[in-house]
Design a protein around this motif. Structure first.
Motif, short mmCIF file in Angstrom:
data_model
loop_
_atom_site.label_atom_id
_atom_site.label_comp_id
_atom_site.label_asym_id
_atom_site.label_seq_id
_atom_site.Cartn_x
_atom_site.Cartn_y
_atom_site.Cartn_z
N VAL A 54 -24.70 -69.09 47.33
CA VAL A 54 -24.01 -67.96 46.71
C VAL A 54 -23.56 -68.30 45.30
O VAL A 54 -23.61 -67.45 44.39
N VAL A 55 -23.17 -69.55 45.07
CA VAL A 55 -22.73 -69.96 43.72
C VAL A 55 -23.91 -69.98 42.75
O VAL A 55 -23.79 -69.55 41.60
N GLN A 56 -25.06 -70.42 43.23
CA GLN A 56 -26.22 -70.55 42.34
C GLN A 56 -27.01 -69.26 42.18
O GLN A 56 -27.55 -68.99 41.11
N GLU A 57 -27.07 -68.44 43.25
CA GLU A 57 -27.99 -67.31 43.25
C GLU A 57 -27.33 -65.94 43.38
O GLU A 57 -27.97 -64.92 43.14
N ARG A 58 -26.07 -65.88 43.78
CA ARG A 58 -25.43 -64.59 44.05
C ARG A 58 -24.07 -64.50 43.36
O ARG A 58 -23.07 -64.12 43.96
N LYS A 59 -24.02 -64.82 42.10
CA LYS A 59 -22.74 -64.85 41.39
C LYS A 59 -22.01 -63.51 41.44
O LYS A 59 -20.78 -63.46 41.37
N GLU A 60 -22.76 -62.42 41.56
CA GLU A 60 -22.13 -61.11 41.60
C GLU A 60 -21.29 -60.91 42.85
O GLU A 60 -20.45 -59.99 42.91
N GLN A 61 -21.47 -61.76 43.87
CA GLN A 61 -20.70 -61.63 45.10
C GLN A 61 -19.44 -62.49 45.12
O GLN A 61 -18.62 -62.38 46.03
N LEU A 62 -19.27 -63.36 44.14
CA LEU A 62 -18.17 -64.32 44.17
C LEU A 62 -16.80 -63.66 44.23
O LEU A 62 -15.89 -64.16 44.90
N SER A 63 -16.65 -62.52 43.59
CA SER A 63 -15.34 -61.85 43.57
C SER A 63 -14.95 -61.32 44.95
O SER A 63 -13.78 -61.04 45.20
N GLU A 64 -15.92 -61.18 45.84
CA GLU A 64 -15.65 -60.66 47.19
C GLU A 64 -15.22 -61.76 48.16
O GLU A 64 -14.76 -61.47 49.26
N ILE A 65 -15.37 -63.02 47.75
CA ILE A 65 -15.17 -64.13 48.68
C ILE A 65 -13.74 -64.67 48.56
O ILE A 65 -13.29 -65.07 47.48
N ILE A 66 -13.04 -64.64 49.68
CA ILE A 66 -11.67 -65.18 49.74
C ILE A 66 -11.69 -66.69 49.74
O ILE A 66 -10.86 -67.34 49.10
N GLY A 67 -12.64 -67.28 50.47
CA GLY A 67 -12.74 -68.74 50.52
C GLY A 67 -13.72 -69.18 51.58
O GLY A 67 -14.39 -68.38 52.22
#
Length: 425
Positions: free
Chosen positions: A140-153
């Motif tokens: 997700v860090v390398q390929e899905r940066k647009e989803q990072l804001s949705e991730i709590i941890g």
């Protein structure tokens, strides 16, 4: 197997296996009283209501009980395998059929299928990631940066995954909080030592049916997994040698009664090798060259890179499957090296993984780690966080209760004494 489509509801081997999976999940639950208490509370409080949780883990009976606990807490949960050979197909089928939890895991799946399942997991748009080895987090860090804001941890309970997360943190690449479940006392003292120790030897014996008494066994690495493996091997009558790179751990191994030497010296002596380092190529080409004829090599670390199988294949004249999860590599010298479980986790490839009694505490940490992330959403900066001490102690107390064991508590006089500096001896 379900046909491949962009919007799969599940991908498991055979849903008809569900009844057997149900029996085995219920059997494991008998030895998981801590997780049951947490599940009962979650069912009332619903801490994960409205949240999506993705778990990348070994799809075993114990993991099934964790997934059921997360769903009881209100989570929209999805499960994928963290290792191609660790899936129990009947368990995967039961989770889909009985609990309506999407599972994407098939024992023996190839690397491409595994990578596709990681992408499917991220298509679920997780708010929390439970990872084994940090593949989902890295992806997700390398390929899905647009989803990072949705991730709590994320929560991580493998040594390999923690090493990876720390490398990400050091590179400034860890964008959200990560709970270090692996270093909780109720995890590594028990899961790594007693769980890995027993299940590793269980896998070796199931794959080979060799007698371990009298054998010389090299345990590569003396972390908690190595300690457990060495202790259990010695208990079965094996002569144990430890190899290490850490001088403190090496001294500990010596004082625990084991011989310690470099791998170059140990390689010609051993009948069986077990790698438990979390590192790469700790058994290499030069070691294969000097091993005994018929030496057995296996791994109980997370990934299949601890043994340099590529170099072994390149130098072999023939590779034969001699038993399930057992391959014999014939070398030009006329000798052979036997590799178990394709170099993957032997305790899950050939056996059933850790006993449920120890996974009870590990998965209690996972469940409560997820709850901690939710309760502290927006308060934690990106970085690594330990399971709070009070949570660790709560899990230990619940485990003792489940075992019917009571312990002492401090008297008022003792509390006053340990909190005072004015009172001497």
């Amino acid at each position: 197997m379900t046909a491949t489509t962009p919007r799969l509801k599940h991908e498991v081997k055979d849903l008809a296996l569900a009844p057997l999976g149900r029996q085995r999940i219920e059997w494991a639950a008998r030895e998981m009283p801590v997780l049951k208490q947490i599940r009962d509370r979650f069912a009332k409080e619903k801490p994960f209501a409205g949240l999506r949780i993705v778990a990348c883990s070994h799809v075993t009976t114990e993991t099934a009980n964790l997934a059921i606990t997360l769903k009881a807490g209100g989570a929209d949960a999805l499960l994928i395998a963290s290792n191609p050979l660790s899936t129990q197909d009947d368990v995967a089928a039961c989770l889909v059929t009985d609990h309506e939890i999407p599972v994407f895991a098939i024992k023996g799946e190839d690397d491409e299928t595994y990578k596709r399942h990681v992408q499917i997991a991220l298509d679920h748009r997780p708010n929390i990631i439970i990872d084994d080895g940090s593949d989902v987090v890295a992806t997700v860090v390398q390929e899905r940066k647009e989803q990072l804001s949705e991730i709590i941890g994320t929560t991580e309970e493998t040594t390999t995954g923690i090493v990876r997360l720390r490398a990400m943190l050091n590179d400034g690449a860890l964008p959200f909080p990560a709970m270090n479940v692996n270093d909780a006392d109720t995890k590594h003292f028990f899961d790594n030592r007693y769980g890995t120790g027993q299940s590793t030897l269980d896998g070796i014996i199931r794959a080979t049916n060799v007698l371990l008494a009298g054998k010389t066994i090299v345990v590569v690495g003396y972390g908690w997994c190595g300690k457990g493996t060495a202790m259990r091997a010695a208990g079965l009558g094996a002569n144990v040698i430890v190899t290490e790179i850490d001088p403190i751990k090496a001294i500990e191994a010596v004082m625990d009664g084991f011989r310690v030497m470099p791998m170059a010296e140990a390689a010609p002596l051993a009948d069986l090798f077990v790698t438990v380092t979390g590192n790469k190529h700790v058994i290499r080409s030069e070691h294969f060259d000097v091993m005994k004829d018929g030496a057995i090599v296996c791994n109980s670390g997370h990934f299949d890179i601890e043994i340099d199988l590529k170099s072994l294949r390149e130098k072999s004249t023939e590779v034969k499957n001699v038993r399930p999860f057992t391959e014999e590599y014939h070398l030009p010298s006329g000798k052979s090296v036997v590799v178990l479980g394709e170099g993957r986790l032997i305790n899950l490839a050939a056996a059933e993984g850790h006993p449920s009694a120890v996974m009870d505490m590990s998965f209690a940490n996972q469940a409560l780690g997820c709850e901690y992330l939710v309760k502290n959403k927006g308060k934690l900066e990106p970085g690594m966080y330990s399971i709070p001490r009070e949570v660790d102690e709560e899990i230990a107390s619940l485990k003792l209760q489940g075992m019917g064991i009571e312990i002492d508590s401090l008297t008022a006089d003792q509390i006053e004494y340990i909190n005072s500096w004015t009172v001497g001896t």
